[in-house]
Structures are given as C-alpha cells and as structure tokens.
Scaffold this motif. Structure first.
Motif, PDB file in Angstrom:
ATOM      1  N   ALA A   1      19.824 -72.528 -21.678  1.00 30.88           N
ATOM      2  CA  ALA A   1      19.769 -71.164 -21.171  1.00 30.88           C
ATOM      3  C   ALA A   1      18.326 -70.895 -20.757  1.00 30.88           C
ATOM      4  O   ALA A   1      17.387 -71.247 -21.472  1.00 30.88           O
ATOM      5  CB  ALA A   1      20.200 -70.168 -22.246  1.00 30.88           C
ATOM      6  N   TYR A   2      18.157 -70.286 -19.575  1.00 33.91           N
ATOM      7  CA  TYR A   2      16.834 -70.014 -19.018  1.00 33.91           C
ATOM      8  C   TYR A   2      16.632 -68.510 -18.860  1.00 33.91           C
ATOM      9  O   TYR A   2      17.557 -67.782 -18.499  1.00 33.91           O
ATOM     10  CB  TYR A   2      16.676 -70.680 -17.645  1.00 33.91           C
ATOM     11  CG  TYR A   2      16.789 -72.184 -17.666  1.00 33.91           C
ATOM     12  CD1 TYR A   2      15.656 -72.992 -17.810  1.00 33.91           C
ATOM     13  CD2 TYR A   2      18.031 -72.809 -17.509  1.00 33.91           C
ATOM     14  CE1 TYR A   2      15.764 -74.368 -17.813  1.00 33.91           C
ATOM     15  CE2 TYR A   2      18.139 -74.189 -17.516  1.00 33.91           C
ATOM     16  CZ  TYR A   2      16.998 -74.964 -17.671  1.00 33.91           C
ATOM     17  OH  TYR A   2      17.115 -76.336 -17.679  1.00 33.91           O
ATOM     18  N   ARG A   3      15.410 -68.060 -19.115  1.00 30.13           N
ATOM     19  CA  ARG A   3      15.074 -66.645 -18.931  1.00 30.13           C
ATOM     20  C   ARG A   3      14.772 -66.381 -17.468  1.00 30.13           C
ATOM     21  O   ARG A   3      13.924 -67.037 -16.870  1.00 30.13           O
ATOM     22  CB  ARG A   3      13.867 -66.272 -19.778  1.00 30.13           C
ATOM     23  CG  ARG A   3      13.485 -64.790 -19.718  1.00 30.13           C
ATOM     24  CD  ARG A   3      14.457 -63.939 -20.503  1.00 30.13           C
ATOM     25  NE  ARG A   3      14.321 -64.124 -21.954  1.00 30.13           N
ATOM     26  CZ  ARG A   3      15.173 -63.663 -22.846  1.00 30.13           C
ATOM     27  NH1 ARG A   3      16.260 -62.997 -22.429  1.00 30.13           N
ATOM     28  NH2 ARG A   3      14.992 -63.870 -24.137  1.00 30.13           N
ATOM     29  N   HIS A   4      15.473 -65.417 -16.870  1.00 28.82           N
ATOM     30  CA  HIS A   4      15.269 -65.050 -15.472  1.00 28.82           C
ATOM     31  C   HIS A   4      14.217 -63.943 -15.357  1.00 28.82           C
ATOM     32  O   HIS A   4      13.897 -63.278 -16.349  1.00 28.82           O
ATOM     33  CB  HIS A   4      16.592 -64.622 -14.850  1.00 28.82           C
ATOM     34  CG  HIS A   4      17.509 -65.776 -14.562  1.00 28.82           C
ATOM     35  ND1 HIS A   4      18.522 -65.723 -13.643  1.00 28.82           N
ATOM     36  CD2 HIS A   4      17.551 -67.036 -15.071  1.00 28.82           C
ATOM     37  CE1 HIS A   4      19.152 -66.883 -13.586  1.00 28.82           C
ATOM     38  NE2 HIS A   4      18.575 -67.693 -14.460  1.00 28.82           N
TER      39      HIS A   4
ATOM     40  N   ALA B   1      17.255 -61.374 -18.004  1.00 33.54           N
ATOM     41  CA  ALA B   1      18.563 -61.911 -18.371  1.00 33.54           C
ATOM     42  C   ALA B   1      18.468 -63.419 -18.608  1.00 33.54           C
ATOM     43  O   ALA B   1      17.549 -64.085 -18.128  1.00 33.54           O
ATOM     44  CB  ALA B   1      19.577 -61.622 -17.268  1.00 33.54           C
ATOM     45  N   LEU B   2      19.424 -63.950 -19.357  1.00 35.53           N
ATOM     46  CA  LEU B   2      19.507 -65.388 -19.561  1.00 35.53           C
ATOM     47  C   LEU B   2      20.526 -65.975 -18.594  1.00 35.53           C
ATOM     48  O   LEU B   2      21.545 -65.343 -18.284  1.00 35.53           O
ATOM     49  CB  LEU B   2      19.917 -65.713 -20.998  1.00 35.53           C
ATOM     50  CG  LEU B   2      18.876 -65.441 -22.084  1.00 35.53           C
ATOM     51  CD1 LEU B   2      19.484 -65.667 -23.468  1.00 35.53           C
ATOM     52  CD2 LEU B   2      17.645 -66.327 -21.900  1.00 35.53           C
TER      53      LEU B   2
ATOM     54  N   GLY C   1       9.695 -73.489 -21.218  1.00 37.34           N
ATOM     55  CA  GLY C   1      10.592 -73.412 -22.355  1.00 37.34           C
ATOM     56  C   GLY C   1      12.005 -73.003 -21.977  1.00 37.34           C
ATOM     57  O   GLY C   1      12.271 -72.521 -20.868  1.00 37.34           O
ATOM     58  N   SER C   2      12.915 -73.175 -22.914  1.00 33.75           N
ATOM     59  CA  SER C   2      14.320 -72.814 -22.713  1.00 33.75           C
ATOM     60  C   SER C   2      14.982 -72.730 -24.078  1.00 33.75           C
ATOM     61  O   SER C   2      14.392 -73.096 -25.103  1.00 33.75           O
ATOM     62  CB  SER C   2      15.033 -73.856 -21.851  1.00 33.75           C
ATOM     63  OG  SER C   2      15.018 -75.119 -22.502  1.00 33.75           O
ATOM     64  N   LEU C   3      16.203 -72.253 -24.097  1.00 35.42           N
ATOM     65  CA  LEU C   3      17.027 -72.326 -25.296  1.00 35.42           C
ATOM     66  C   LEU C   3      18.029 -73.448 -25.082  1.00 35.42           C
ATOM     67  O   LEU C   3      18.901 -73.361 -24.208  1.00 35.42           O
ATOM     68  CB  LEU C   3      17.748 -71.001 -25.543  1.00 35.42           C
ATOM     69  CG  LEU C   3      17.088 -70.016 -26.510  1.00 35.42           C
ATOM     70  CD1 LEU C   3      17.906 -68.727 -26.595  1.00 35.42           C
ATOM     71  CD2 LEU C   3      16.923 -70.620 -27.895  1.00 35.42           C
TER      72      LEU C   3
END
Length: 358
Positions: A78-81, A85-86, A136-138
């Motif tokens: 999942a990436y932060r926009h 938002a993810l 970074g990312s989740l």
C-alpha cells in the motif's frame, strides 16, 4: 464483507510506533492487527472474517502445514498518495495468483472479495503505521496454512487465511542502485513442479544458495533451469528483463518453473508503451555473458513487489564475473522505475486501472 472486530487490549503507544517506522528496514516491524478467516470443510467452507490483535497462532503439533507444507502466500504494498489516501497496486492480480497457488497445492480457493476485503479492513485500522522514510510503503502479507490435525497424506480439510502488515523501507540492505548477483549451482524449480506457485517450499529451497551469494558479497542469487542448467530463470525473489541496444527486450517465458510476477507483467506493458519490443523467450547464461561483453546488452532489470525495479550491475560465478554496461542503473531501468513508482504512489496518472484507492 461481514467482519467481526475484536478490541486490541494494548495497542502500540504513538511514540513507540513513530520510532519503529522511522527506519523500519524490510520485514522486521509489524503493525498491531491482523485479519483471520478460517476454512472448515465440515462447516461449509469459509467462515466470518475476524479483525483483531496480531498475536501467535494456536496450532496442533499434528497440523498439516507442519508436516506436508500446505502453505501459500502473497506480497503486495500500500502506497501513500499525495492527498493522503492509501493505494494498492493491482490487488486483484494478487488475489488471482493466490488462488492459482492454492489450486496447485490442493488448497481451497478464496473468493476475491474476501481477499480484498481483508486487506482493506487491515489498512483501515493500521494505516497510521505508514513509514515516513523515503520510498517507504506498507507491505501486506496475505497467507494460508493448513491447520487440520492429522498425519495421513492428503489435502487438509481445515485452513487459516491471515493478513498481516509490515512498514517497509529499502529491500536491499546495501542500498545499492545496481545489485550484484551470484550464479547458483542449485536449481529453484523443475518442469511439472511448484515453481509457478508462491509457496513457502520454493523459498526454503532458495535459502542455502541465497546465503552463499550473501557470503560472497552479492545481493541476490540467480537460478538456471533444472534440465540443461544454462537457461536464465529468475533471481531468488525477482524476475529479470534484458534490454538491448537495438530497442528489444527479453524476459524468460512463463513455462511453469518461474513465478508469474505482477510487477513483471506491468513492466511488459510499460516497455511496449515506450516503443520497445518485448519477447518472452529463453535466454542463456552464455549468451548473457557474450552480449554483455560485446555491448549488445545495455541493461538488465530485476523486478518484484518488494524491490520494485532494480538494476543488475554485476554477475559472478565459478567461471568469473562480468559487468552490464557501466555497472550502474541504466536509462530504461531508471525511467521504468520512476514511471511504475509514480503510478503506485499516485504521482503519475494511472491509465491502466491498476491502482485501487483505500
């Protein structure tokens, strides 16, 4: 998706969480929650999903996963926009590959809505674990294990599907822009085997050769085919692309012995959009060495969910070593990485419908 929510008795304090996600590395820091969905053939299949605290899994010592390795998994990010938002990159493809792996290992298919719903539910409660580190990312790890207690050799009748999340930084510890790889004497998969499935056994078999590569100072291990021991297959956890001076690109074909990477599939599309001709064709280690020496081969890219797109700068084996181009990241590799990461993070328009916003 109906969901049972269990309260967390002691969530991680804000200050502790901020410290953990400041520099999380890869795969060692985990969020507070997980989603669990049980499967019981006698009860009609998949049961109600449960979102609760991340905790140890109770298993009987005779659980089938411990004896016959009925286990599969996926990996997605999942990436932060820019708007906060993810976004998930092609999660439907992960759901489809998960079920293809399940079929190969005689495990039950999981409906796509359960796969995607579990991921959404986890992100809703643990989105604040997103790391502030650059790039970074989740990282999300959905997996399924056989839990029925028995010792007969047959498919289990009980399973657990679980999703956990991990804040992620740089995949390669060296932080190098171009990685070095070692040609292994071991093979990863044989025709008719489980090479195209994302199952733990494939990765367990790669640990010794990967350890040998690390011991020799390399970042990854390269596997050749199991029959002739000359055709390029894949790295320990990534697919490969070979970029030539004439504008053509080769990637090893999906013949059942390598993992059908979602990043790989995406890069084929992006390369063709740039006007390059992509062929899925066999490519030998001897030809690789010869093309690198002649200058015909200008770049090699490794790709996967964890590392995204990474240049291969040096290849070494018992017969010596050789360098691709100048040994760094090439123009095509850099441009593709920028384009793909831009789409994933919402900085570049997604014209393919690949991104699912959460």
């Amino acid at each position: 998706m109906q969901l049972t929510r269990l309260p967390h008795p002691s969530p991680t304090p804000d200050a502790t969480r901020e410290s953990l996600i400041a520099d999380p590395g890869f795969g060692t820091v985990f969020t507070d929650h997980m989603v669990v969905i049980d499967y019981d053939e006698a009860l009609g299949g998949w049961q109600t999903p449960v979102l609760g605290p991340r905790q140890p899994i109770p298993l009987d010592p005779a659980a089938s996963v411990l004896h016959y390795a009925q286990e599969i998994f996926e990996g997605l990010k999942a990436y932060r926009h820019p708007d906060g938002a993810l976004g998930l990159f092609r999660p439907e493809a992960n759901a489809a590959r998960f079920n293809a792996s399940a079929e190969r290992l005689a495990m039950p298919a999981l409906p796509e809505e359960l796969f995607l719903g579990a991921i959404r539910a986890l992100l809703e409660v643990d989105g604040n674990w997103y790391p502030a580190v650059e790039g970074g990312s989740l990282y999300l790890r959905p997996f399924m294990i056989a839990t029925e207690a028995f010792l007969g050799v047959r498919p289990a009748k009980k399973y657990k599907f679980i999703v956990i999340a991990s804040p992620a930084g740089n995949y390669f510890k060296s932080g190098a822009k171009a990685v070095s790889i070692w040609i292994s004497d071991y093979t990863r998969a044989a025709p008719g085997g489980t090479g195209a499935a994302k199952c733990g056994g494939n990765y367990a078999a790669s640990l010794v050769p990967t350890g040998q590569a690390f011991a020799k100072g390399h970042d990854q291990v390269l596997f050749l085919d199991a029959v002739e021991r000359k055709w390029i297959e894949e790295l320990g956890g990534m697919n490969l692309f070979f970029v030539f001076a004439d504008g053509t690109v080769i990637t090893p074909p999906l013949t059942g012995t390598i993992l059908p990477g979602i990043t790989r599939n995406s890069l084929v599309t992006l390369l063709e959009e740039q006007g390059l001709t992509v062929s899925e064709a066999p490519y030998s280690i001897d030809q690789w060495r010869e093309d690198a020496a002649s200058g015909r081969l200008v770049e090699v890219m490794a790709c996967g969910t964890a590392a995204v797109v990474t240049a291969v700068g040096k290849v070494a084996g018992h017969d010596g070593e050789f360098t691709i181009g100048a040994g760094g990241i090439g123009q095509t590799t850099a441009a593709l990485r920028e384009k793909l990461v831009g789409i994933q993070t919402g900085r570049i328009a997604d014209t393919h419908g690949w991104v699912t916003r959460v």
